[in-house]
Design an enzyme around this catalytic site. Sequence first.
Site, PDB file in Angstrom:
ATOM      1  N   ASP A 179       0.858  -1.183   0.000  1.00 11.64           N
ATOM      2  CA  ASP A 179       0.000   0.000   0.000  1.00 11.64           C
ATOM      3  C   ASP A 179       0.893   1.232   0.000  1.00 11.64           C
ATOM      4  OD1 ASP A 179      -2.437  -1.424   0.117  1.00 11.64           O
ATOM      5  OD2 ASP A 179      -2.277  -1.618   2.296  1.00 11.64           O
TER       6      ASP A 179
ATOM      7  N   ASP B  79      -6.895  -1.747  -4.764  1.00  9.24           N
ATOM      8  CA  ASP B  79      -8.030  -1.417  -3.899  1.00  9.24           C
ATOM      9  C   ASP B  79      -8.952  -0.415  -4.585  1.00  9.24           C
ATOM     10  OD1 ASP B  79      -6.791  -3.006  -1.934  1.00  9.24           O
ATOM     11  OD2 ASP B  79      -5.744  -1.281  -1.091  1.00  9.24           O
TER      12      ASP B  79
END
Length: 163
Positions: free
Chosen positions: A120, A138
Amino acid sequence: MGMTSPIRPSALGASAAVTAFVLDQATKAMAIANTEILAAGLPVAPGFNLVLHRNTGVSFGMLDNVPPLALVALALIIIVWLAVLTFRAERSGDAAGYGLILGGALGNVADRLRLGGVTDFLDFYIGEAHWPAFNLADSAIFCGVVVLLLWPRRHVQRRTDAI
């Protein structure tokens, strides 16, 4: 002048999946290549930083204590189901939505298999309140769900011949 045939929903869904996967993996590779710069966070704009984070759980770090292979197995089951939905979709919007979700899921599974967790790097915040860091996979999953929920639903009438 030849007529072109319309794009089949399954081709659109496959294109969405491949695009989401490739963009996700490319941006994660760039983030990993710049580990030193992103480790402490790189301010980009007010309310937005780039920061490198490895998430060994799922959304928002939930299920962090679950063995990685169990998460991969669950994700692979979901991926197979999404692939079936993508290729069976009769509407372009549905196929695109499922394809985006599929591509995002594949991107996160690839990270889990290669790196032991999901990379991330997008950090949005207001004041001191930070949204959990996330990535383009995502975002693709979120956008796919939005497409499925908000794409205009037109009633599809099946033509039947009366006997």
